[in-house]
Structures are given as structure tokens and as C-alpha cells.
Design an enzyme around this catalytic site. Structure first.
Site, PDB file in Angstrom:
ATOM      1  N   ARG A 132       1.619  12.642  -8.383  1.00  0.00           N
ATOM      2  CA  ARG A 132       2.107  11.280  -8.145  1.00  0.00           C
ATOM      3  C   ARG A 132       3.580  11.109  -8.517  1.00  0.00           C
ATOM      4  NH1 ARG A 132      -2.359   8.051  -7.115  1.00  0.00           N
ATOM      5  NH2 ARG A 132      -4.233   8.456  -8.308  1.00  0.00           N
ATOM      6  N   ASP A 181      -4.551   5.039   6.099  1.00  0.00           N
ATOM      7  CA  ASP A 181      -5.107   6.161   6.847  1.00  0.00           C
ATOM      8  C   ASP A 181      -6.104   5.587   7.863  1.00  0.00           C
ATOM      9  OD1 ASP A 181      -6.236   8.548   7.658  1.00  0.00           O
ATOM     10  OD2 ASP A 181      -6.774   9.262   5.674  1.00  0.00           O
ATOM     11  N   PHE A 188      -2.607  15.784   5.012  1.00  0.00           N
ATOM     12  CA  PHE A 188      -2.761  15.340   3.627  1.00  0.00           C
ATOM     13  C   PHE A 188      -1.437  15.510   2.892  1.00  0.00           C
ATOM     14  CE2 PHE A 188      -3.861  15.825  -0.861  1.00  0.00           C
ATOM     15  CZ  PHE A 188      -4.603  14.674  -1.047  1.00  0.00           C
ATOM     16  N   GLU A 204       0.838  -1.207   0.000  1.00  0.00           N
ATOM     17  CA  GLU A 204       0.000   0.000   0.000  1.00  0.00           C
ATOM     18  C   GLU A 204       0.870   1.252   0.000  1.00  0.00           C
ATOM     19  OE1 GLU A 204      -2.898   1.048  -0.320  1.00  0.00           O
ATOM     20  OE2 GLU A 204      -4.419  -0.294   0.476  1.00  0.00           O
ATOM     21  N   ASP A 205       0.343   2.331  -0.561  1.00  0.00           N
ATOM     22  CA  ASP A 205       1.032   3.618  -0.466  1.00  0.00           C
ATOM     23  C   ASP A 205       0.873   4.222   0.917  1.00  0.00           C
ATOM     24  OD1 ASP A 205      -1.689   3.917  -0.850  1.00  0.00           O
ATOM     25  OD2 ASP A 205      -1.531   5.447  -2.407  1.00  0.00           O
TER      26      ASP A 205
HETATM   27  P1  5GP Z   1      -7.997   4.611   4.164  1.00  0.00           P
HETATM   28  O1  5GP Z   1      -8.984   3.697   3.495  1.00  0.00           O
HETATM   29  O2  5GP Z   1      -6.905   3.884   4.914  1.00  0.00           O
HETATM   30  O3  5GP Z   1      -8.658   5.659   5.026  1.00  0.00           O
HETATM   31  O4  5GP Z   1      -7.316   5.479   3.047  1.00  0.00           O
HETATM   32  C1  5GP Z   1      -6.581   4.901   2.076  1.00  0.00           C
HETATM   33  C2  5GP Z   1      -6.570   5.700   0.809  1.00  0.00           C
HETATM   34  O5  5GP Z   1      -6.931   7.079   0.997  1.00  0.00           O
HETATM   35  C3  5GP Z   1      -5.169   5.700   0.267  1.00  0.00           C
HETATM   36  O6  5GP Z   1      -4.932   4.559  -0.524  1.00  0.00           O
HETATM   37  C4  5GP Z   1      -5.139   7.005  -0.486  1.00  0.00           C
HETATM   38  O7  5GP Z   1      -5.665   6.823  -1.779  1.00  0.00           O
HETATM   39  C5  5GP Z   1      -6.071   7.922   0.276  1.00  0.00           C
HETATM   40  N1  5GP Z   1      -5.319   8.772   1.219  1.00  0.00           N
HETATM   41  C6  5GP Z   1      -5.309   8.698   2.570  1.00  0.00           C
HETATM   42  N2  5GP Z   1      -4.511   9.642   3.107  1.00  0.00           N
HETATM   43  C7  5GP Z   1      -3.985  10.337   2.064  1.00  0.00           C
HETATM   44  C8  5GP Z   1      -3.069  11.449   1.973  1.00  0.00           C
HETATM   45  O8  5GP Z   1      -2.548  12.007   2.954  1.00  0.00           O
HETATM   46  N3  5GP Z   1      -2.771  11.868   0.715  1.00  0.00           N
HETATM   47  C9  5GP Z   1      -3.293  11.301  -0.405  1.00  0.00           C
HETATM   48  N4  5GP Z   1      -2.917  11.805  -1.569  1.00  0.00           N
HETATM   49  N5  5GP Z   1      -4.159  10.266  -0.354  1.00  0.00           N
HETATM   50  C10 5GP Z   1      -4.489   9.782   0.865  1.00  0.00           C
END
Ligand code: 5GP
Length: 178
Positions: free
Chosen positions: A169, A107, A156, A103-104
Site C-alpha cells: 500500500r 473493478d 491486478f 475510491e481507490d
Molecule cells: P469491485 O467491488 O469493484 O469488484 O472491487 C473493488 C475492490 O476490489 C477494491 O476496493 C479493491 O479492494 C479490490 N481490487 C479490485 N481490483 C484490484 C486490483 O487490481 N488490485 C488490488 N490490490 N485490489 C483490487
């Protein structure tokens, strides 16, 4: 020197340098090499955001492995059964396989939970998670995040694969909103 950049309607400032990111990624690779080399894992790269992390990470994986690229898609069916999650791009049979999700950023963990639910139905042997970034104050799911590059606050960020509305990106450093 702090170079402010504009991405669409927002301004971002440098947050984490390329050198720091690459050092963290190397640490993740070292841990995976130590723990997973005997397990013949399949790496599942979750697109789009993790392409850059996956590239840097997997170059440093020192054992033979399979790599597959997937997207998580959620849609609402016509019945009242709620959202359905589908993995796009998965062609391998994962039965009894040891999976490492790449995963990148993790969150809240909602995306990871969806992935877990789909993969569990495929009778995999085990699921491990590697992420470039983790927001520990936001993450509220039960799944262990086994390999973490860098922990960050609930801010963010863009760059290193992560976008703002489709842009940013390609940046090799991480940036945050000014
Ligand atoms: P989660 O489902 O864990 O809340 O969020 C995962 C997805 O939300 C990540 O794969 C990403 O696409 C987006 N995301 C969450 N935090 C960030 C952030 O700080 N920056 C960006 N660009 N995308 C985020």
C-alpha cells in the site's frame, strides 16, 4: 530501468509512474473544483485502499468541504435475508448532502453498489464517485463513475494504497504482476 519487486510470494514490475498518477489526480481535482464548489459536498473516503489517493486529491480541493472516512463491511445475518452491508465510521448526518465517494479502484462495481444502496437509504441529495483507477472492461454496474483518474486493463495492480495480502500500500507508483 525496470525494477522488479517482491511482495510476499509474487513479483511485480512498475506499471504507472508517480508523476503520471499525480497528474491524473490533479486532473480529477480540477474537475471536482469546477463542478462541486457550490455544492458543499461531503467526501466519503472508502478505506483502506483510497487513503493515498484521498490525501493527494483533497490537498488540491480548493473549497471548504467535509471529509469522512468509512469502511464497507458485509456480513451474513442469522436470517435468510442475505448479506447485510454496513458502513463503519460514518458519524455525520448525510440528509440532503451532496456526497462524493472516494475510491481507490472500481473493478466489477460490487463494492460501489453496496455503498450506493446504503447511502440511498440515508436520504442524501446526490452521489458522485471519484476513483483513482477504473477497470472499464470489468465494470458492469449502472452507476456513473463521475471522476476517473486512470483507466486500466483487467490486471491486478498494487501500490498507491492498493495491497496484495496487506502489503504494497505504501508504494508511490503502481505495479503489476510480472
Ligand atoms: P469491485 O467491488 O469493484 O469488484 O472491487 C473493488 C475492490 O476490489 C477494491 O476496493 C479493491 O479492494 C479490490 N481490487 C479490485 N481490483 C484490484 C486490483 O487490481 N488490485 C488490488 N490490490 N485490489 C483490487
Amino acid at each position: 530501468m525496470h525494477t522488479i519487486i517482491s511482495v510476499k510470494d509474487k513479483q511485480f514490475k512498475p506499471f504507472i509512474s508517480e508523476a503520471s498518477i499525480l497528474k491524473a489526480v490533479q486532473n480529477v481535482a480540477n474537475k471536482i473544483n469546477a463542478e462541486m464548489s457550490a455544492k458543499n459536498p461531503v467526501f466519503l473516503v472508502v478505506l483502506n485502499g483510497s487513503f493515498m489517493f484521498a490525501s493527494d486529491l483533497l490537498k488540491n480541493i480548493a473549497f471548504p468541504c467535509q471529509i469522512s472516512f468509512i469502511k464497507v463491511a458485509s456480513y451474513h445475518g442469522t436470517s435468510s435475508s442475505g448479506a447485510v452491508t454496513e458502513l463503519i465510521g460514518l458519524t455525520e448526518d448525510l440528509t440532503n448532502k451532496n456526497i462524493v465517494i472516494i475510491e481507490d479502484i472500481v473493478d466489477t462495481g460490487v463494492t460501489l453498489e453496496k455503498l450506493y444502496n446504503v447511502l440511498m437509504k440515508k436520504n442524501v441529495a446526490e452521489i458522485k464517485v471519484a476513483t483513482a483507477l477504473l477497470k472499464p472492461k470489468s465494470y458492469n454496474k449502472k452507476y456513473p463513475i463521475d471522476f476517473v483518474g486512470i483507466e486500466i486493463e483487467n490486471e491486478f495492480v498494487i501500490g498507491y494504497g492498493l495491497d496484495y495480502d496487506g502489503y504494497g500500500r505504501n508504494l508511490k507508483e503502481l505495479y503489476i504482476i510480472v
